[in-house]
Design an enzyme around this catalytic site. Structure first.
Site, short mmCIF file in Angstrom:
data_model
loop_
_atom_site.label_atom_id
_atom_site.label_comp_id
_atom_site.label_asym_id
_atom_site.label_seq_id
_atom_site.Cartn_x
_atom_site.Cartn_y
_atom_site.Cartn_z
N GLY A 46 0.82 -1.24 -0.11
CA GLY A 46 0.01 -0.08 -0.14
C GLY A 46 0.88 1.39 -0.08
O GLY A 46 0.28 2.29 -0.51
N ASP A 102 1.25 3.45 4.48
CA ASP A 102 0.19 4.09 4.11
C ASP A 102 -0.82 4.64 5.05
O ASP A 102 -1.13 5.82 5.13
CB ASP A 102 -0.69 3.39 3.06
N ASP A 105 -4.29 2.14 11.33
CA ASP A 105 -5.68 2.05 11.69
C ASP A 105 -5.48 1.51 13.24
O ASP A 105 -5.58 2.22 14.15
CB ASP A 105 -6.29 0.92 10.46
N LYS A 133 -6.25 6.86 10.90
CA LYS A 133 -7.82 6.77 11.32
C LYS A 133 -7.91 7.04 12.70
O LYS A 133 -7.29 6.59 13.43
CB LYS A 133 -8.13 5.42 11.07
N PHE A 154 -13.36 3.49 4.94
CA PHE A 154 -12.53 2.64 4.41
C PHE A 154 -11.99 3.42 3.11
O PHE A 154 -12.87 3.76 2.30
CB PHE A 154 -13.05 1.30 3.69
N VAL A 155 -10.80 3.50 2.81
CA VAL A 155 -10.37 4.48 1.91
C VAL A 155 -9.46 3.89 0.68
O VAL A 155 -8.79 2.78 1.03
CB VAL A 155 -9.44 5.75 2.17
N ASP A 161 -5.44 -0.05 -1.89
CA ASP A 161 -6.50 -0.87 -2.91
C ASP A 161 -7.84 -1.47 -2.14
O ASP A 161 -7.69 -1.45 -0.98
CB ASP A 161 -5.94 -2.06 -3.79
N ARG A 167 -5.63 1.51 -6.98
CA ARG A 167 -4.37 1.71 -6.28
C ARG A 167 -3.77 2.98 -7.30
O ARG A 167 -3.26 3.78 -6.86
CB ARG A 167 -3.41 0.77 -6.71
P1 5GP Z 1 -3.79 -1.85 11.02
O1 5GP Z 1 -2.96 -3.10 11.31
O2 5GP Z 1 -2.99 -0.53 11.64
O3 5GP Z 1 -5.06 -1.91 11.52
O4 5GP Z 1 -4.02 -1.74 9.46
C1 5GP Z 1 -2.93 -1.09 8.79
C2 5GP Z 1 -2.83 -1.65 7.27
O5 5GP Z 1 -4.32 -2.09 7.00
C3 5GP Z 1 -2.49 -0.56 6.25
O6 5GP Z 1 -1.10 -0.59 6.19
C4 5GP Z 1 -3.33 -0.82 5.18
O7 5GP Z 1 -2.68 -1.70 4.22
C5 5GP Z 1 -4.58 -1.60 5.54
N1 5GP Z 1 -5.67 -0.50 5.72
C6 5GP Z 1 -6.37 -0.01 7.02
N2 5GP Z 1 -7.19 0.70 6.79
C7 5GP Z 1 -7.37 0.71 5.27
C8 5GP Z 1 -8.44 1.39 4.35
O8 5GP Z 1 -9.10 2.13 4.92
N3 5GP Z 1 -8.13 1.33 3.08
C9 5GP Z 1 -7.25 0.45 2.57
N4 5GP Z 1 -7.29 0.11 1.34
N5 5GP Z 1 -6.49 -0.27 3.56
C10 5GP Z 1 -6.28 -0.11 4.84
MG MG Z 2 -0.29 -2.08 4.58
#
Ligand code: 5GP
Ligand code: MG
Length: 190
Positions: A46, A102, A105, A133, A154-155, A161, A167
């Protein structure tokens, strides 16, 4: 804008301006340090486009090491827990490491990455995320550099993607609910 995107959240122009600011901030942070010892670690896939733009704005010398982590395989929009898909391929002992991702979350992905990299005895370990987020990562988990704080949606776009699509969109947008869950469920009020 593709019809599957409900609305634009951040335009390509806004991203470009912010990436330039982040690069200045990063350059200032590493100014006093031995700049010959910087290693950038973009988290695939990402962050590819963000990292490519950021790298082109950074004036200093750097090595690049790649790691791949996935937590949203295929058609999922909620994290399934991060899995390390590709281990870092360069030695970072004694080096200043800047992880580039990227989006932050829940913080599980960066948590996993920082654990892996911390064990390799870097001189310093910092994180840079384009998006964060609101209210999802545990308190106290604060990236060193953040591009934009966004709502919990969700973006897609600018490298992010959904099921391998979007992407290449220059803007970051919110995916229309009907694309990833049945419209009926999206309209349920109970
Ligand atoms: P975390 O482990 O912090 O919950 O999530 C981080 C990873 O999940 C990011 O690196 C990304 O790849 C994916 N991710 C989290 N939120 C989103 C979102 O809103 N859209 C997309 N496309 N990927 C996300
Ligand atoms: Mg990622």
């Amino acid at each position: 804008m593709p019809k599957d995107i409900e609305r634009t959240l951040i335009t390509g122009q806004q991203i470009a301006r912010r990436v330039a600011e982040l690069a200045e901030q990063i350059a200032r942070t590493y100014e006093g340090m031995d700049q010959n010892r910087l290693t950038l670690v973009p988290i695939l896939s990402g962050s590819m486009i963000f990292a490519a733009d950021l790298i082109r704005q950074l004036p200093m010398k750097m090595k690049i090491g790649l790691m791949a982590v996935s937590s949203y395989p295929g058609m999922s929009v909620t994290s399934r827990g991060p899995k390390l898909r590709q281990q870092l391929d360069v030695n970072v002992a004694g080096r200043h490491v800047l992880v580039v991702d990227d989006i932050l979350d829940t913080g599980q992905t960066l948590g996993l990455v920082l654990e892996e990299l911390g064990a390799r005895k870097p001189a310093s370990l910092r994180t840079c995320v384009l998006l964060r987020k609101a209210g999802r990562a545990p308190q106290g988990f604060v990236p060193d550099f953040v591009g934009f704080d966004i709502e919990d949606v969700f973006v897609v776009g600018y490298g992010l993607d959904y099921n391998d699509r979007y992407r290449s969109e220059p803007d970051i947008g919110v995916l229309r609910a009907g694309i990833w869950r049945p419209r009926q469920a999206a309209c349920t009020t109970s």
